[in-house]
Design a protein around this motif. Structure first.
Motif, mmCIF file in Angstrom:
data_model
loop_
_atom_site.group_PDB
_atom_site.id
_atom_site.type_symbol
_atom_site.label_atom_id
_atom_site.label_comp_id
_atom_site.label_asym_id
_atom_site.label_seq_id
_atom_site.Cartn_x
_atom_site.Cartn_y
_atom_site.Cartn_z
ATOM 1 N N LYS A 69 42.260 -1.570 -2.808
ATOM 2 C CA LYS A 69 42.953 -2.564 -3.612
ATOM 3 C C LYS A 69 42.454 -2.477 -4.963
ATOM 4 N N ASP A 70 41.035 -1.960 -5.498
ATOM 5 C CA ASP A 70 40.634 -2.059 -6.255
ATOM 6 C C ASP A 70 41.128 -0.790 -7.142
ATOM 7 N N ARG A 71 41.405 0.529 -6.466
ATOM 8 C CA ARG A 71 41.794 1.606 -7.407
ATOM 9 C C ARG A 71 43.319 1.680 -7.087
ATOM 10 N N ASN A 72 44.108 0.681 -6.487
ATOM 11 C CA ASN A 72 45.427 0.879 -6.317
ATOM 12 C C ASN A 72 45.918 2.333 -5.467
ATOM 13 N N LEU A 73 45.199 2.447 -4.336
ATOM 14 C CA LEU A 73 45.369 3.439 -3.587
ATOM 15 C C LEU A 73 45.793 2.853 -2.116
ATOM 16 N N SER A 74 46.176 3.710 -1.282
ATOM 17 C CA SER A 74 46.558 3.320 -0.014
ATOM 18 C C SER A 74 45.283 3.408 0.655
ATOM 19 N N LYS A 75 45.208 2.606 1.935
ATOM 20 C CA LYS A 75 44.021 2.625 2.730
ATOM 21 C C LYS A 75 43.817 3.922 3.403
ATOM 22 N N SER A 76 44.771 4.449 3.892
ATOM 23 C CA SER A 76 44.687 5.885 4.579
ATOM 24 C C SER A 76 44.023 6.862 3.755
ATOM 25 N N GLU A 77 44.470 6.948 2.228
ATOM 26 C CA GLU A 77 43.987 7.620 1.220
ATOM 27 C C GLU A 77 42.502 7.328 1.115
ATOM 28 N N VAL A 78 42.058 6.338 1.166
ATOM 29 C CA VAL A 78 40.609 5.889 0.874
ATOM 30 C C VAL A 78 39.858 6.519 2.276
ATOM 31 N N TYR A 79 40.646 6.238 3.201
ATOM 32 C CA TYR A 79 39.546 6.216 4.810
ATOM 33 C C TYR A 79 39.332 7.867 4.625
ATOM 34 N N GLY B 123 27.103 -5.869 2.070
ATOM 35 C CA GLY B 123 27.191 -6.442 3.497
ATOM 36 C C GLY B 123 28.583 -6.305 4.111
ATOM 37 N N GLU B 124 29.577 -5.715 3.590
ATOM 38 C CA GLU B 124 30.754 -5.582 3.998
ATOM 39 C C GLU B 124 30.793 -4.471 4.969
ATOM 40 N N SER B 125 31.711 -4.746 6.235
ATOM 41 C CA SER B 125 31.770 -3.483 7.207
ATOM 42 C C SER B 125 32.477 -2.457 6.548
ATOM 43 N N LYS B 126 32.425 -1.301 7.076
ATOM 44 C CA LYS B 126 33.187 -0.064 6.701
ATOM 45 C C LYS B 126 34.826 -0.298 6.388
ATOM 46 N N LYS B 127 35.417 -1.085 7.428
ATOM 47 C CA LYS B 127 36.874 -1.091 7.490
ATOM 48 C C LYS B 127 36.994 -2.245 6.203
ATOM 49 N N ASP B 128 36.390 -3.259 6.186
ATOM 50 C CA ASP B 128 36.439 -4.033 4.826
ATOM 51 C C ASP B 128 36.455 -3.560 3.573
ATOM 52 N N ALA B 129 35.375 -2.432 3.552
ATOM 53 C CA ALA B 129 35.034 -1.863 2.263
ATOM 54 C C ALA B 129 36.191 -1.135 1.796
ATOM 55 N N ILE B 130 36.658 -0.379 2.764
ATOM 56 C CA ILE B 130 37.823 0.616 2.668
ATOM 57 C C ILE B 130 38.984 -0.214 1.898
ATOM 58 N N LYS B 131 39.327 -1.414 2.409
ATOM 59 C CA LYS B 131 40.414 -2.432 2.042
ATOM 60 C C LYS B 131 40.184 -2.765 0.538
ATOM 61 N N LYS B 132 38.969 -3.034 0.320
ATOM 62 C CA LYS B 132 38.555 -3.442 -0.973
ATOM 63 C C LYS B 132 38.885 -2.561 -2.078
ATOM 64 N N VAL B 133 38.240 -1.230 -1.701
ATOM 65 C CA VAL B 133 38.439 0.162 -2.446
ATOM 66 C C VAL B 133 39.847 0.500 -2.876
ATOM 67 N N GLU C 231 33.398 7.621 -2.663
ATOM 68 C CA GLU C 231 32.573 7.568 -1.583
ATOM 69 C C GLU C 231 31.541 6.460 -1.986
ATOM 70 N N ASP C 232 30.937 6.581 -3.469
ATOM 71 C CA ASP C 232 30.014 5.875 -3.944
ATOM 72 C C ASP C 232 30.655 4.199 -3.940
ATOM 73 N N HIS C 233 31.852 3.950 -4.445
ATOM 74 C CA HIS C 233 32.459 3.001 -4.251
ATOM 75 C C HIS C 233 32.702 1.964 -3.245
ATOM 76 N N ILE C 234 32.934 3.116 -1.989
ATOM 77 C CA ILE C 234 32.989 2.371 -0.396
ATOM 78 C C ILE C 234 31.368 2.239 -0.147
ATOM 79 N N LYS C 235 30.358 2.745 -0.638
ATOM 80 C CA LYS C 235 29.213 2.541 -0.304
ATOM 81 C C LYS C 235 28.478 1.235 -0.750
#
Length: 280
Positions: free
Chosen positions: A264-274, A252-262, A242-246
């Motif tokens: 990628k950073d953590r090598n997780l699926s976007k659905s899992e981070v969502y 300045g990233e959108s929530k959608k882009d923040a999820i994508k970056k997290v 959660e803090d990583h997304i925040k």
């Protein structure tokens, strides 16, 4: 009619590396401005060049640049040479060029020998991008800000160093850059040319028991992508998803882009981070 200024590279060790064009210019000008007239005479005498010489080094560059400008305005042609390599690169030359530009005096820079590119290719490190910083200052308080600007750069780093300072400089680089790959290029183009490809820690151990000899070019590996990712991941390890997304949203990233970056950073699926972002 004004004269013309020529910046003429000279060999960095092997006299055979002089270019035909450099010899042509040195034979044609009225005056040769030398970093050290005694050193330059060895080169000029070897090629049987007899010209009026004047001293032009870092301690008199400002005053002598005025005098040279006057001679150029009077119609005389002047060549500037350093002890070795290209004038203006860690050697006198930049001041007179600035004065020529200001006064509209024509000048020409000849290509030729330089230790920078020779050492870079010898190093075996990345040649696609590099940063040249010349000689680092002697005092840590003066060179620390310089190295702080370079520590996170991915470009290959190139420095000059004198033999009596090689160990202290290697220790300084190791302390501030970590144990990176390094190439120590010594006495380039000369009879005892030597290239040591190693790491900073191994180079330090070597020079603790061996004295440095000759002039050095130090070529250091830039910061690797693996190291950058490792440092970034170490920050995330202590951070909740959660803090990583925040963190990205705060940047300045959108929530959608923040999820994508997290993801990628953590090598997780976007659905899992969502799942961790629903309540944000």
């Amino acid at each position: 009619m004004t004269g013309k200024l020529y910046l003429v590279p000279t060999p960095i060790g092997n006299l055979k590396d002089i270019t035909l064009r450099a010899l042509e210019v040195l034979n044609s000008v009225d005056i040769i401005a030398c970093e050290d007239t005694r050193q330059s005479l060895k080169l000029l005498n070897h090629f049987n060049i007899r010209k009026t010489l004047i001293s032009y080094h870092k301690h008199n560059e400002n005053g002598k640049s005025e005098a040279i400008t006057e001679k150029l305005l009077q119609g005389q042609n002047v060549a500037v040479i350093s002890d070795a390599g290209t004038p203006g690169i860690s050697d006198p030359g930049s001041v007179i060029i600035s004065k020529c530009i200001d006064q509209g005096i024509d000048f020409e820079v000849l290509p030729g020998a330089t230790a920078i590119t020779t050492a870079l290719v010898y190093s075996g490190l990345d040649t696609t991008k590099f940063i040249f910083r010349g000689f680092l200052p002697r005092e840590n308080k003066e060179r620390k800000p310089i190295i702080d600007e370079l520590v996170n750069r991915t470009e290959t780093l190139i420095f000059y160093e004198a033999p009596h300072r090689i160990l202290s400089t290697l220790e300084f680089l190791h302390e501030n850059l970590g144990n990176r790959k390094v190439a120590l290029c010594r006495e380039l183009t000369k009879l005892y040319e030597d290239i040591m490809r190693t790491t900073l820690s191994e180079a330090i151990e070597y020079y603790k028991s061996n004295n440095g000899k000759g002039e050095y070019v130090i070529v250091v590996e830039g910061k690797s992508e693996e190291e950058i990712l490792r440092e970034a991941s170490s920050k995330w390890e202590s951070m909740s998803v959660e803090d990583h997304i925040k963190m990205y949203i705060d940047q300045g990233e959108s929530k959608k882009d923040a999820i994508k970056k997290v993801a990628k950073d953590r090598n997780l699926s976007k659905s899992e981070v969502y799942k961790f972002s629903i309540d944000l």
